[in-house]
Design a protein around this motif. Structure first.
Motif, PDB file in Angstrom:
ATOM      1  N   LYS A 247       0.827  -1.216   0.000  1.00  0.00           N
ATOM      2  CA  LYS A 247       0.000   0.000   0.000  1.00  0.00           C
ATOM      3  C   LYS A 247       0.859   1.263   0.000  1.00  0.00           C
ATOM      4  O   LYS A 247       0.634   2.186  -0.788  1.00  0.00           O
ATOM      5  CB  LYS A 247      -0.913   0.014   1.226  1.00  0.00           C
ATOM      6  N   ASN A 248       1.844   1.323   0.910  1.00  0.00           N
ATOM      7  CA  ASN A 248       2.645   2.540   1.037  1.00  0.00           C
ATOM      8  C   ASN A 248       3.423   2.857  -0.241  1.00  0.00           C
ATOM      9  O   ASN A 248       3.508   4.011  -0.662  1.00  0.00           O
ATOM     10  CB  ASN A 248       3.615   2.413   2.211  1.00  0.00           C
ATOM     11  N   GLN A 249       4.011   1.825  -0.839  1.00  0.00           N
ATOM     12  CA  GLN A 249       4.827   2.063  -2.028  1.00  0.00           C
ATOM     13  C   GLN A 249       3.982   2.410  -3.245  1.00  0.00           C
ATOM     14  O   GLN A 249       4.478   3.027  -4.190  1.00  0.00           O
ATOM     15  CB  GLN A 249       5.692   0.826  -2.330  1.00  0.00           C
ATOM     16  N   THR A 250       2.718   2.034  -3.221  1.00  0.00           N
ATOM     17  CA  THR A 250       1.849   2.316  -4.358  1.00  0.00           C
ATOM     18  C   THR A 250       1.192   3.683  -4.247  1.00  0.00           C
ATOM     19  O   THR A 250       0.764   4.252  -5.256  1.00  0.00           O
ATOM     20  CB  THR A 250       0.757   1.224  -4.478  1.00  0.00           C
ATOM     21  N   THR A 251       1.128   4.245  -3.048  1.00  0.00           N
ATOM     22  CA  THR A 251       0.412   5.504  -2.833  1.00  0.00           C
ATOM     23  C   THR A 251       0.886   6.613  -3.765  1.00  0.00           C
ATOM     24  O   THR A 251       0.087   7.289  -4.424  1.00  0.00           O
ATOM     25  CB  THR A 251       0.556   5.964  -1.370  1.00  0.00           C
ATOM     26  N   VAL A 252       2.202   6.827  -3.826  1.00  0.00           N
ATOM     27  CA  VAL A 252       2.726   7.917  -4.646  1.00  0.00           C
ATOM     28  C   VAL A 252       2.425   7.680  -6.121  1.00  0.00           C
ATOM     29  O   VAL A 252       2.099   8.617  -6.868  1.00  0.00           O
ATOM     30  CB  VAL A 252       4.248   8.094  -4.407  1.00  0.00           C
ATOM     31  N   TYR A 253       2.475   6.423  -6.571  1.00  0.00           N
ATOM     32  CA  TYR A 253       2.157   6.107  -7.965  1.00  0.00           C
ATOM     33  C   TYR A 253       0.664   6.333  -8.244  1.00  0.00           C
ATOM     34  O   TYR A 253       0.285   6.807  -9.319  1.00  0.00           O
ATOM     35  CB  TYR A 253       2.519   4.655  -8.283  1.00  0.00           C
ATOM     36  N   TYR A 254      -0.167   5.966  -7.275  1.00  0.00           N
ATOM     37  CA  TYR A 254      -1.613   6.095  -7.477  1.00  0.00           C
ATOM     38  C   TYR A 254      -2.001   7.552  -7.730  1.00  0.00           C
ATOM     39  O   TYR A 254      -2.697   7.870  -8.713  1.00  0.00           O
ATOM     40  CB  TYR A 254      -2.382   5.539  -6.272  1.00  0.00           C
ATOM     41  N   PHE A 255      -1.556   8.443  -6.860  1.00  0.00           N
ATOM     42  CA  PHE A 255      -1.967   9.834  -7.003  1.00  0.00           C
ATOM     43  C   PHE A 255      -1.230  10.544  -8.135  1.00  0.00           C
ATOM     44  O   PHE A 255      -1.775  11.457  -8.759  1.00  0.00           O
ATOM     45  CB  PHE A 255      -1.783  10.570  -5.677  1.00  0.00           C
ATOM     46  N   LYS A 256      -0.009  10.121  -8.432  1.00  0.00           N
ATOM     47  CA  LYS A 256       0.747  10.741  -9.529  1.00  0.00           C
ATOM     48  C   LYS A 256       0.181  10.373 -10.883  1.00  0.00           C
ATOM     49  O   LYS A 256       0.098  11.232 -11.784  1.00  0.00           O
ATOM     50  CB  LYS A 256       2.221  10.328  -9.448  1.00  0.00           C
ATOM     51  N   TYR A 257      -0.250   9.106 -11.041  1.00  0.00           N
ATOM     52  CA  TYR A 257      -0.629   8.640 -12.371  1.00  0.00           C
ATOM     53  C   TYR A 257      -2.132   8.420 -12.564  1.00  0.00           C
ATOM     54  O   TYR A 257      -2.595   8.360 -13.708  1.00  0.00           O
ATOM     55  CB  TYR A 257       0.132   7.358 -12.706  1.00  0.00           C
ATOM     56  N   VAL A 258      -2.882   8.258 -11.477  1.00  0.00           N
ATOM     57  CA  VAL A 258      -4.333   8.106 -11.613  1.00  0.00           C
ATOM     58  C   VAL A 258      -5.026   9.462 -11.490  1.00  0.00           C
ATOM     59  O   VAL A 258      -5.867   9.832 -12.317  1.00  0.00           O
ATOM     60  CB  VAL A 258      -4.889   7.107 -10.574  1.00  0.00           C
ATOM     61  N   PHE A 259      -4.649  10.227 -10.449  1.00  0.00           N
ATOM     62  CA  PHE A 259      -5.218  11.572 -10.289  1.00  0.00           C
ATOM     63  C   PHE A 259      -4.355  12.651 -10.957  1.00  0.00           C
ATOM     64  O   PHE A 259      -4.735  13.814 -10.990  1.00  0.00           O
ATOM     65  CB  PHE A 259      -5.382  11.894  -8.796  1.00  0.00           C
ATOM     66  N   ASN A 260      -3.170  12.240 -11.439  1.00  0.00           N
ATOM     67  CA  ASN A 260      -2.245  13.171 -12.097  1.00  0.00           C
ATOM     68  C   ASN A 260      -1.891  14.364 -11.213  1.00  0.00           C
ATOM     69  O   ASN A 260      -1.748  15.497 -11.676  1.00  0.00           O
ATOM     70  CB  ASN A 260      -2.842  13.669 -13.426  1.00  0.00           C
ATOM     71  N   ASP A 261      -1.736  14.086  -9.921  1.00  0.00           N
ATOM     72  CA  ASP A 261      -1.402  15.152  -8.970  1.00  0.00           C
ATOM     73  C   ASP A 261      -0.583  14.563  -7.830  1.00  0.00           C
ATOM     74  O   ASP A 261      -1.122  14.059  -6.843  1.00  0.00           O
ATOM     75  CB  ASP A 261      -2.685  15.790  -8.423  1.00  0.00           C
TER      76      ASP A 261
END
Length: 439
Positions: A247-261
């Motif tokens: 979960k922790n390692q995916t958080t930054v990828y999730y918001f960077k590439y899914v929400f683009n922010d």
């Protein structure tokens, strides 16, 4: 039984976990991102590095535990490790975030040397935090208090690191993320060094059964195989850190590439402050239902939070995602806050079986942490690589699906598995055995 520790010692003990987490949480949350998006390593190469590091941990944790059990010192068995390994730990923490201008092969070699070295040194300064606990007091309430203070310190720093690392990187490095990460780690490592040494000077080991304190490793291993509470708790620790890493390692990828922010990462991580609520609740809840049921309650709360997060991801609703993180973190705080407390119980149970092997039995904590984090990193990096992840570019639909899988569905399954495992923890039988020996 009279309380033996006083507040200066309690606070110093709690700050030991805060010290380690200053570095550890950066590794857990941002090292994969640093390697791929800042240092320029391939996700597949990082996946292999994490796998090799975890294979090394298979040996490192029990080796450090064995080193503790074999230590004869005027400071005790566990305390000297804070003194001996704190400076090398701080140095390697900084070196891991140095970015030399080498060839691709040279960069990867540098990552191997520094990350593997840091992994061993983390074990050498972190494992003694757990192994020293059952020697500080035999008062169950006091052991619970010490464990809660430790986790409160560790969780507070975890939140600080999660929320402020990227802003610090931006402030100290400007547009140069390499410089920003390095200066941030120099600051964190210096504070960590001071706090670890503070722990060494202020805590004491009081309860050692000399006759069984240094049993042969073969004897210890045989008795550990009969320590059912320790075996089940070790599996729980591994699964907990596996889900935490993914979960922790995916958080930054999730918001960077899914929400683009990417700026939403700090906001999302700020809601993990609620883990402190979970830690504080431990003292109250354990008074009524004991450690096992309290941990199970934490697992259920974490699962409910993950379900909220699932609905937020499906609907792409930020407020629901943030609510899920907040609820989940309360449960996470209760689970991780109980780990060292329950491990101290299994160590005392081990004494009743004939061996005071706090070093080796405590090694299951660091073993589970390192193995869980490593396999979590392997799963995340490996799946991203298979999906065709390209750093700092818009991601294809397969990669987005992999990000969602890591952020929602794999953690959901692991929380269910944790609830199943805690059901088999034989708490009543263990306490009966401990009381028959200590009273």
């Amino acid at each position: 039984m009279e309380n033996e520790t006083k507040w200066p010692e309690r606070i110093s003990y709690g700050l030991s976990d805060a010290a380690d987490n200053l570095v550890f949480q950066v590794m857990t949350t941002y090292l994969l991102f640093f390697y791929t998006d800042v240092y320029g390593l391939k996700a597949g190469d990082v996946a292999v590095l994490f796998l090799i590091a975890r294979i090394a941990d298979v040996f490192e944790s029990p080796v450090v535990g064995w080193m503790i059990d074999k230590t004869h010192s005027r400071f005790g068995k566990s305390r000297p490790f804070f003194l001996w390994y704190s400076l090398p730990y701080a140095v390697f923490a900084v070196l891991t975030f140095v970015t030399p201008d080498f060839s691709p092969a040279g960069k990867l070699a540098w990552a191997y040397v520094t990350y593997l070295g840091l992994g061993f040194l983390y074990t050498a300064v972190n494992l003694p935090i757990t192994s020293v606990l059952p020697t500080m007091s035999r008062n169950q309430r006091e052991l619970t208090l010490l464990g809660v203070i430790r986790q409160f310190g560790g969780s507070a720093i975890q939140i600080v690191v999660a929320v402020f690392t990227l802003p610090l990187v931006a402030t100290l490095g400007g547009h140069n993320q390499q410089k920003g990460f390095l200066l941030t780690m120099i600051l964190f490592a210096a504070i960590s060094l001071f706090l670890i040494l503070n722990t060494f000077f202020h805590i004491r080991e009081r309860h050692t059964v000399a006759e069984i304190a240094h049993r042969p490793f073969k004897v210890v291993l045989n008795l550990a195989a009969h320590n059912k509470p320790w075996i089940i708790l070790s599996l729980i620790i591994f699964c907990f850190w596996l889900v935490t890493a993914i979960k922790n390692q995916t958080t930054v990828y999730y918001f960077k590439y899914v929400f683009n922010d990417q700026g939403l990462v700090a906001w999302a991580n700020s809601f993990t402050f609620s883990s402190l609520i979970g830690v504080v609740l431990i003292m109250k809840v354990t008074d009524h239902v004991g450690n096992k049921r309290t941990m199970r309650t934490g697992m259920l709360i974490a699962l409910i939070g993950q379900i909220f997060l699932m609905f937020g991801v499906i609907s792409k609703t930020l407020i629901t995602i943030f609510a899920g993180i907040l609820i989940n973190s309360i449960g996470q705080g209760m689970i991780v806050g109980l780990v060292s407390i329950m491990l101290s119980d299994t160590i005392r149970y081990g004494i009743s079986l004939g061996a005071q092997a706090e070093g080796f039995l405590s090694s299951s904590n660091d073993f589970g942490v390192n193995l869980g984090l490593g396999i979590g990193g392997l799963v995340t990096a490996g799946l991203f690589d298979l999906a065709g992840y390209v750093p700092n570019h818009a991601q294809n639909s397969s990669t987005i699906s992999m990000i969602n899988l890591n952020y929602v569905w794999i953690p959901l399954a692991l929380y269910v598995l944790l609830i199943i495992l805690i059901h088999f923890y034989p708490e009543e039988k263990m306490y009966a055995q401990i009381k028959s020996v200590e009273n």
